[in-house]
Design an enzyme around this catalytic site. Structure first.
Site, PDB file in Angstrom:
ATOM      1  N   THR A 245       0.853  -1.187   0.000  1.00  0.00           N
ATOM      2  CA  THR A 245       0.000   0.000   0.000  1.00  0.00           C
ATOM      3  C   THR A 245       0.888   1.236   0.000  1.00  0.00           C
ATOM      4  O   THR A 245       1.688   1.420   0.927  1.00  0.00           O
ATOM      5  CB  THR A 245      -0.917  -0.004   1.239  1.00  0.00           C
ATOM      6  OG1 THR A 245      -1.648  -1.226   1.237  1.00  0.00           O
ATOM      7  CG2 THR A 245      -1.883   1.166   1.207  1.00  0.00           C
TER       8      THR A 245
ATOM      9  N   PHE B 268     -18.722  -3.508   9.546  1.00  0.00           N
ATOM     10  CA  PHE B 268     -17.950  -2.403  10.126  1.00  0.00           C
ATOM     11  C   PHE B 268     -18.821  -1.444  10.923  1.00  0.00           C
ATOM     12  O   PHE B 268     -18.570  -0.257  10.981  1.00  0.00           O
ATOM     13  CB  PHE B 268     -17.129  -1.680   9.040  1.00  0.00           C
ATOM     14  CG  PHE B 268     -15.893  -2.465   8.683  1.00  0.00           C
ATOM     15  CD1 PHE B 268     -14.662  -2.120   9.200  1.00  0.00           C
ATOM     16  CD2 PHE B 268     -15.979  -3.585   7.881  1.00  0.00           C
ATOM     17  CE1 PHE B 268     -13.534  -2.870   8.918  1.00  0.00           C
ATOM     18  CE2 PHE B 268     -14.866  -4.351   7.592  1.00  0.00           C
ATOM     19  CZ  PHE B 268     -13.644  -3.989   8.107  1.00  0.00           C
TER      20      PHE B 268
ATOM     21  N   GLY C 257      -7.608  -1.339  15.047  1.00  0.00           N
ATOM     22  CA  GLY C 257      -6.154  -1.449  15.181  1.00  0.00           C
ATOM     23  C   GLY C 257      -5.608  -2.088  13.927  1.00  0.00           C
ATOM     24  O   GLY C 257      -6.215  -1.992  12.857  1.00  0.00           O
TER      25      GLY C 257
ATOM     26  N   CYS D  99      -2.731  -1.827   8.965  1.00  0.00           N
ATOM     27  CA  CYS D  99      -3.210  -1.156   7.745  1.00  0.00           C
ATOM     28  C   CYS D  99      -4.049   0.087   8.019  1.00  0.00           C
ATOM     29  O   CYS D  99      -3.725   1.158   7.526  1.00  0.00           O
ATOM     30  CB  CYS D  99      -3.983  -2.149   6.896  1.00  0.00           C
ATOM     31  SG  CYS D  99      -2.879  -3.385   6.183  1.00  0.00           S
TER      32      CYS D  99
ATOM     33  N   LEU E 223      -6.862  -7.995   1.052  1.00  0.00           N
ATOM     34  CA  LEU E 223      -7.211  -9.109   1.953  1.00  0.00           C
ATOM     35  C   LEU E 223      -7.116  -8.702   3.421  1.00  0.00           C
ATOM     36  O   LEU E 223      -6.425  -7.748   3.771  1.00  0.00           O
ATOM     37  CB  LEU E 223      -6.338 -10.329   1.671  1.00  0.00           C
ATOM     38  CG  LEU E 223      -4.815 -10.240   1.814  1.00  0.00           C
ATOM     39  CD1 LEU E 223      -4.377 -10.243   3.243  1.00  0.00           C
ATOM     40  CD2 LEU E 223      -4.180 -11.399   1.056  1.00  0.00           C
TER      41      LEU E 223
HETATM   42  N1  LIG Z   1      -1.016  -7.381   6.262  1.00  0.00           N
HETATM   43  C1  LIG Z   1      -2.128  -7.206   5.575  1.00  0.00           C
HETATM   44  O1  LIG Z   1      -3.181  -7.741   5.883  1.00  0.00           O
HETATM   45  C2  LIG Z   1      -2.151  -6.303   4.373  1.00  0.00           C
HETATM   46  C3  LIG Z   1      -3.346  -6.138   3.654  1.00  0.00           C
HETATM   47  C4  LIG Z   1      -3.353  -5.297   2.564  1.00  0.00           C
HETATM   48  C5  LIG Z   1      -2.195  -4.623   2.195  1.00  0.00           C
HETATM   49  N2  LIG Z   1      -1.053  -4.802   2.923  1.00  0.00           N
HETATM   50  C6  LIG Z   1       0.133  -4.069   2.511  1.00  0.00           C
HETATM   51  O2  LIG Z   1       1.118  -5.015   2.075  1.00  0.00           O
HETATM   52  C7  LIG Z   1       2.427  -4.570   2.422  1.00  0.00           C
HETATM   53  C8  LIG Z   1       3.135  -5.650   3.234  1.00  0.00           C
HETATM   54  O3  LIG Z   1       2.421  -5.830   4.448  1.00  0.00           O
HETATM   55  P1  LIG Z   1       2.820  -6.981   5.475  1.00  0.00           P
HETATM   56  O4  LIG Z   1       1.850  -6.896   6.590  1.00  0.00           O
HETATM   57  O5  LIG Z   1       2.999  -8.274   4.758  1.00  0.00           O
HETATM   58  O6  LIG Z   1       4.271  -6.425   5.928  1.00  0.00           O
HETATM   59  P2  LIG Z   1       5.442  -7.190   6.703  1.00  0.00           P
HETATM   60  O7  LIG Z   1       6.275  -6.120   7.292  1.00  0.00           O
HETATM   61  O8  LIG Z   1       4.859  -8.264   7.559  1.00  0.00           O
HETATM   62  O9  LIG Z   1       6.267  -7.945   5.549  1.00  0.00           O
HETATM   63  C9  LIG Z   1       7.092  -7.245   4.650  1.00  0.00           C
HETATM   64  C10 LIG Z   1       8.247  -8.155   4.247  1.00  0.00           C
HETATM   65  O10 LIG Z   1       9.053  -7.458   3.278  1.00  0.00           O
HETATM   66  C11 LIG Z   1      10.402  -7.846   3.509  1.00  0.00           C
HETATM   67  N3  LIG Z   1      11.302  -6.884   2.846  1.00  0.00           N
HETATM   68  C12 LIG Z   1      11.646  -5.639   3.246  1.00  0.00           C
HETATM   69  N4  LIG Z   1      12.496  -5.082   2.354  1.00  0.00           N
HETATM   70  C13 LIG Z   1      12.697  -6.003   1.382  1.00  0.00           C
HETATM   71  C14 LIG Z   1      13.463  -6.015   0.174  1.00  0.00           C
HETATM   72  N5  LIG Z   1      14.194  -4.972  -0.192  1.00  0.00           N
HETATM   73  N6  LIG Z   1      13.455  -7.126  -0.585  1.00  0.00           N
HETATM   74  C15 LIG Z   1      12.698  -8.192  -0.211  1.00  0.00           C
HETATM   75  N7  LIG Z   1      11.941  -8.225   0.903  1.00  0.00           N
HETATM   76  C16 LIG Z   1      11.943  -7.156   1.685  1.00  0.00           C
HETATM   77  C17 LIG Z   1      10.515  -7.859   5.018  1.00  0.00           C
HETATM   78  O11 LIG Z   1      11.658  -8.582   5.433  1.00  0.00           O
HETATM   79  C18 LIG Z   1       9.186  -8.534   5.401  1.00  0.00           C
HETATM   80  O12 LIG Z   1       9.329  -9.926   5.455  1.00  0.00           O
HETATM   81  C19 LIG Z   1       2.246  -3.260   3.177  1.00  0.00           C
HETATM   82  O13 LIG Z   1       2.387  -2.170   2.284  1.00  0.00           O
HETATM   83  C20 LIG Z   1       0.810  -3.334   3.653  1.00  0.00           C
HETATM   84  O14 LIG Z   1       0.223  -2.065   3.826  1.00  0.00           O
HETATM   85  C21 LIG Z   1      -1.000  -5.634   3.980  1.00  0.00           C
END
Ligand SMILES: NC(=O)c1ccc[n+]([C@@H]2O[C@H](COP(=O)([O-])OP(=O)(O)OC[C@H]3O[C@@H](n4cnc5c(N)ncnc54)[C@H](O)[C@@H]3O)[C@@H](O)[C@H]2O)c1
Length: 415
Positions: free
Chosen positions: A104, A230, A238, A241, A134
């Site tokens: 995001t 919602f 919390g 996101c 998701l």
């Molecule tokens: N968690 C959710 O439910 C969700 C839902 C929708 C969108 N998002 C979006 O997805 C993105 C990821 O969220 P998340 O919760 O999985 O984050 P997270 O921090 O759990 O995972 C991110 C991963 O990226 C890796 N990383 C960092 N720099 C890197 C690089 N240069 N090369 C390869 N890997 C690298 C980290 O080591 C980590 O494992 C965010 O932008 C978040 O807003 C997450």
């Protein structure tokens, strides 16, 4: 989840992470996060899933590079795009690869990445925005049955290739430009957060006027224009996101010269909501110093071990500041919680958490707490107060056990 999802649709997927431990864990077939159904999906499609810390390895086998790195908030509240830029910087010049942004990111990120690629002579690389919607806790079902798939691009081969990947899911497809795709994600999360803060404010008024917000939300939600989702009042939203995306959208607007007044209120209401439980306790218990309070649940919602932005962090900190002894139990998130709140007293079960408590607060509506036998709880507590921070409990069952039930915005119920 994205990797396992695409593998389940028949693709060969290479997963790259800079975290060696995570890659090792995945190679051993273990999921690094608690997400129901994900370990099974990883195991079922392990032959199509390859894990590496080396980006060139992955680029040999794949044309589409889905970027799913973290974009946490900076101290100013803007999205931190350092990891996104790291990935962009490490991409070689190529006419046959595309960056597909799942992380995001603020609206305008795609345009600035495309500019950087042009400046570096890497404009052969395609760029697609494909925001992720998701929900943690139901990620598998959300991947396989999305409400919609949003693809933003400039009309090249890569957008079509991403659309083809998602085609077997049969979900409504929104094909648009990059900026609009980025904005859809931020606006959707901001709207959901607004809905939660709205119903929380209604709950607070209900407490003043003797109405029950659960009934109010039911009556509102049956209106198709509003919908029931919602509209559950509680102790605030919390998770990583909502907290960061709402703040990022507010600041994005501010940076471009527009004051997004509504979002300022959404954020403030949410912050105050986490703290309102403390005044509820004070009303029941008087001076809080020296009292014992049990927290049932710490994760930001059930079915996840994610503690990012969890209401429990603020609530526990406030209680500790008042001199309360806080004993907590979470069935899954304890390890993560211990890292963030080493000062809490952790109990191995819900019944051990409530032992000698003056008050018990339901913080996360894990099914095992909702279904607990309140007579057992009553026998162990020394006080009588049960605060249902998620309006998830059967108030009658709590009262029949001889306890005092208080939810959020349940004025009539309290009388
Ligand atoms: N968690 C959710 O439910 C969700 C839902 C929708 C969108 N998002 C979006 O997805 C993105 C990821 O969220 P998340 O919760 O999985 O984050 P997270 O921090 O759990 O995972 C991110 C991963 O990226 C890796 N990383 C960092 N720099 C890197 C690089 N240069 N090369 C390869 N890997 C690298 C980290 O080591 C980590 O494992 C965010 O932008 C978040 O807003 C997450």
């Amino acid at each position: 989840m994205t990797a396992a999802g695409f593998a389940s649709l028949g693709s060969e997927v290479w997963c790259v992470d800079i975290d060696e431990d995570k890659i090792e864990q995945l190679r051993r077939g273990q999921s690094p996060i608690y997400e129901p159904g994900l370990p099974e999906l990883l195991a079922k499609h392990s032959a199509r899933l390859h894990f590496t810390t080396d980006l060139p390895d992955a680029l040999q086998g794949a044309r589409l590079l889905f970027v799913a790195v973290g974009t946490p908030p900076t101290h100013s509240g803007d999205a931190d795009l350092a990891s996104v830029h790291e990935v962009v910087d490490s991409m070689p010049a190529s006419d046959s690869h595309a960056l597909v942004m799942k992380s995001t990111v603020p609206c305008g990120t795609g345009a600035s990445i495309e500019r950087v690629l042009r400046e570096r002579g890497k404009d052969g690389l395609s760029y697609v925005s494909c925001p992720e919607f998701l929900k943690e806790g139901s990620a598998v079902a959300d991947f396989l049955h999305p409400d919609r798939v949003v693809i933003g691009d400039g009309g090249g081969w890569a957008g079509d290739a991403v659309a083809k990947l998602y085609e077997p899911l049969g979900a409504p497809l929104v094909r648009t430009d990059v900026a609009s795709a980025e904005m859809i994600k931020l606006a959707a999360n901001a709207f959901l957060a607004t809905k939660i803060s709205f119903i929380n404010e209604i709950a607070n008024v209900c407490e003043q006027v003797g109405a029950d917000v659960v009934q109010v939300a039911k009556g509102m939600g049956l209106d198709e224009r509003i919908g029931p989702k919602f509209l559950q009042a509680g102790i605030g939203y919390g998770g990583s996101c909502f907290t960061k995306d709402v703040s990022a959208l507010k600041l994005l607007a501010g940076n471009s010269g527009y004051h997004f007044q509504l979002l300022s209120a959404v954020i403030e209401v949410n912050e105050l909501q986490k703290r309102r439980v403390v005044s509820k306790l004070q009303r029941h218990l008087g001076e809080l110093a020296g009292k014992r309070v049990a927290l049932l649940g710490l994760a930001f919602k059930p079915n996840t071990d994610d503690m990012r932005g969890a209401s429990s962090l603020v609530l526990a900190a406030r209680l500790l500041a008042e001199g309360v002894h806080v004993r907590a139990h979470d069935p899954i998130a304890e390890e993560q919680a211990r890292r963030l709140m080493p000062e809490l007293d952790y109990a191995p079960s819900a019944l051990e958490a409530v032992e000698e408590a003056d008050a018990t607060i339901l913080v996360t509506e894990w099914p095992q707490f909702v279904g607990i036998d309140w007579r057992d709880v009553a026998k162990r507590m020394r006080g009588r107060i049960v605060i249902d921070g998620r309006n998830a409990l059967d108030g009658e069952a709590v009262r029949e056990a001889g306890l005092t039930y208080e939810g959020i915005g349940r004025g009539a119920c309290r009388q």
